[in-house]
Design an enzyme around this catalytic site. Structure first.
Site, PDB file in Angstrom:
ATOM      1  N   GLY A  33     -11.194  10.044   4.378  1.00 29.11           N
ATOM      2  CA  GLY A  33     -10.830  10.859   3.262  1.00 29.11           C
ATOM      3  C   GLY A  33      -9.293  11.015   2.889  1.00 29.11           C
ATOM      4  N   TYR A 103     -21.911   6.863  -0.053  1.00 33.34           N
ATOM      5  CA  TYR A 103     -23.205   7.584   0.131  1.00 33.34           C
ATOM      6  C   TYR A 103     -22.852   8.946   0.016  1.00 33.34           C
ATOM      7  CZ  TYR A 103     -25.077   3.075   1.063  1.00 33.34           C
ATOM      8  OH  TYR A 103     -25.235   1.751   0.815  1.00 33.34           O
ATOM      9  N   SER A 192      -0.726   3.821  -7.676  1.00 33.90           N
ATOM     10  CA  SER A 192      -0.548   2.551  -7.508  1.00 33.90           C
ATOM     11  C   SER A 192      -0.128   1.859  -8.815  1.00 33.90           C
ATOM     12  CB  SER A 192      -1.916   1.747  -6.996  1.00 33.90           C
ATOM     13  OG  SER A 192      -2.868   2.024  -7.954  1.00 33.90           O
ATOM     14  N   ALA A 225       2.693  -4.880  -1.067  1.00 34.78           N
ATOM     15  CA  ALA A 225       3.489  -5.740  -0.239  1.00 34.78           C
ATOM     16  C   ALA A 225       5.093  -5.641  -0.933  1.00 34.78           C
ATOM     17  CB  ALA A 225       2.983  -7.081  -0.041  1.00 34.78           C
ATOM     18  N   ALA A 228       7.650  -0.154  -3.344  1.00 36.46           N
ATOM     19  CA  ALA A 228       7.513   0.972  -4.153  1.00 36.46           C
ATOM     20  C   ALA A 228       8.730   1.204  -5.322  1.00 36.46           C
ATOM     21  CB  ALA A 228       7.308   2.251  -3.509  1.00 36.46           C
ATOM     22  N   ALA A 252      -3.545   2.767   2.817  1.00 40.35           N
ATOM     23  CA  ALA A 252      -2.379   2.517   2.581  1.00 40.35           C
ATOM     24  C   ALA A 252      -1.475   3.579   1.637  1.00 40.35           C
ATOM     25  CB  ALA A 252      -2.127   1.102   1.965  1.00 40.35           C
ATOM     26  N   GLY A 253      -2.157   4.155   0.584  1.00 40.06           N
ATOM     27  CA  GLY A 253      -1.446   4.917  -0.303  1.00 40.06           C
ATOM     28  C   GLY A 253      -1.404   6.300   0.342  1.00 40.06           C
ATOM     29  N   ASP A 254      -2.367   6.421   0.887  1.00 37.61           N
ATOM     30  CA  ASP A 254      -2.323   8.075   1.693  1.00 37.61           C
ATOM     31  C   ASP A 254      -1.194   7.723   2.888  1.00 37.61           C
ATOM     32  OD1 ASP A 254      -4.538   8.510   0.049  1.00 37.61           O
ATOM     33  OD2 ASP A 254      -5.965   7.673   1.683  1.00 37.61           O
TER      34      ASP A 254
HETATM   35  O1  CKP Z   1      -5.960   4.568  -1.870  1.00 44.89           O
HETATM   36  P1  CKP Z   1      -6.157   4.602  -0.344  1.00 44.89           P
HETATM   37  O2  CKP Z   1      -6.507   3.289   0.066  1.00 44.89           O
HETATM   38  O3  CKP Z   1      -5.047   5.201   0.637  1.00 44.89           O
HETATM   39  O4  CKP Z   1      -7.314   5.584   0.056  1.00 44.89           O
HETATM   40  C1  CKP Z   1      -8.067   5.196   0.864  1.00 44.89           C
HETATM   41  C2  CKP Z   1      -9.050   6.596   1.092  1.00 44.89           C
HETATM   42  O5  CKP Z   1     -10.894   8.786   0.359  1.00 44.89           O
HETATM   43  C3  CKP Z   1     -10.221   6.196   2.013  1.00 44.89           C
HETATM   44  O6  CKP Z   1     -10.214   7.289   3.113  1.00 44.89           O
HETATM   45  C4  CKP Z   1     -11.562   6.654   1.294  1.00 44.89           C
HETATM   46  O7  CKP Z   1     -12.285   7.548   2.361  1.00 44.89           O
HETATM   47  C5  CKP Z   1     -10.914   7.544   0.088  1.00 44.89           C
HETATM   48  O8  CKP Z   1      -9.844   7.018  -0.188  1.00 44.89           O
HETATM   49  C6  CKP Z   1     -12.227   7.272  -0.995  1.00 44.89           C
HETATM   50  O9  CKP Z   1     -12.871   8.371  -1.260  1.00 44.89           O
HETATM   51  O10 CKP Z   1     -12.325   6.307  -1.450  1.00 44.89           O
HETATM   52 MG    MG Z   2      -4.231   5.214  -3.220  1.00 46.81          MG
END
Ligand code: CKP
Ligand code: MG
Length: 309
Positions: A33, A103, A192, A225, A228, A252-254
């Protein structure tokens, strides 16, 4: 509390090897999450963090609660007896090609309501962090995030938003309609380059500047890569990424947001926040899992044995 996050955390299954999911024999069970990943990231860097969400009254809900508490996160999650904890499957379709399958429709997390916001938790934070995903989950979850932002603003809490557009959850037009009015409500915005292009055009610096003109004091556009770019009161800044071998880019973003917010909490200037953010993201993407590889403050000093701070 330094950082309070609000959002959905799901159970997550990821295969041990590369190939179509239908042929996968073994998978690892974890949790995923965006918002709780940010909470774990800042917690590992030494800042108290809380997560507010809703989980099912089921084994996967127990897993989410156990994992987050195990990471030292303060968890405020109502157990919903009428809806299951959401689930995400990760697929390593081919080398370097990843897909996620949700899901989560009608999941407990998507039924988050403003009544789930405990009194005083958002109000006493230094930073509230939310993401666009919560606005895509449904009216009730979106309203909860809006109420959290309003309470944060009323209490002088810094509001951080990651656009986190998910085409599997809603359309580009719906995302822009819901998120554009929020931009004047947030202090720090992460996007992003693809997400920023929903709202503006041009180079990364143009994107950051255009988004900043909509209200946020600071806009950070992440470029993978390529590093930012940020637009803030300190002007436009660009930092390179830390070169690493990418193993798993999800999260990566989180991870970047966690590193940035840690720098903000420390009172670092903008360029140091950005460097901290890219270092945290580099370590996170060079390990498996959305959050498992997030570094502690001590580990931040090295990536692959190199000094990165
Ligand atoms: O933008 P990011 O790749 O950092 O986000 C990934 C997260 O919450 C991943 O943990 C996934 O569970 C989610 O984004 C989502 O709900 O897509
Ligand atoms: Mg993100």
């Amino acid at each position: 509390m330094s950082v309070v996050t609000v959002g959905e955390t799901m159970a997550a299954l990821a295969p041990d090897h590369v190939g179509p999911l239908r042929y996968t024999r073994t998978m690892g069970l974890s949790v995923a999450g965006s918002e709780s990943t940010v909470a774990i990231g800042v917690r590992r860097l030494g800042h108290p963090a809380a997560w507010i969400g809703r989980i099912g009254d089921d084994e996967l809900g127990a897993l989410v609660e156990m994992r987050l508490r195990g990471e030292g996160i303060e968890v405020y999650a109502r157990r919903d007896p009428d809806a299951p904890t959401g689930l995400m499957l990760k697929e390593r379709r081919a080398a370097g090609v990843r897909r996620v399958h949700y899901y989560r429709r009608d999941s407990a997390g998507s039924r988050l309501s403003a009544a789930d916001l405990p009194d005083g938790v958002v109000e006493s934070a230094e930073v509230l962090h939310v993401s666009g995903i919560t606005f895509a989950l449904g009216d009730s979850a979106a309203e909860t995030a809006r109420v959290a932002i309003a309470r944060a603003r009323d209490s002088g809490v810094t509001v951080s938003l990651d656009l986190n557009h998910r085409r599997g959850l809603w359309t580009d037009a719906d995302a822009v309609a819901a998120l554009d009015p929020l931009l004047s409500e947030v202090d720090v915005l992460f996007a992003s380059a693809d997400e920023a292009r929903l709202f503006a055009s041009g180079t990364a610096a143009d994107l950051a500047t255009a988004l900043r003109s909509k209200g946020p004091g600071t806009v950070v556009v992440t470029l993978g890569a390529e590093g930012a770019v940020s637009a803030s009161a300190e002007g436009a800044l660009r930092v390179p990424a830390v070169p690493v071998t990418e193993i798993d880019p999800v999260g990566a973003g989180d991870s970047f947001a966690a590193g940035y917010l840690s720098g903000l909490l420390r009172g670092d200037p903008e360029d140091a926040r950005l460097r901290r953010a890219t270092a945290v993201a580099a370590i996170a993407v060079s390990t498996h899992g959305d959050w498992e590889g997030l570094p502690t403050a001590a580990e931040l000093d090295t990536v692959d044995g190199r000094d990165i701070t």
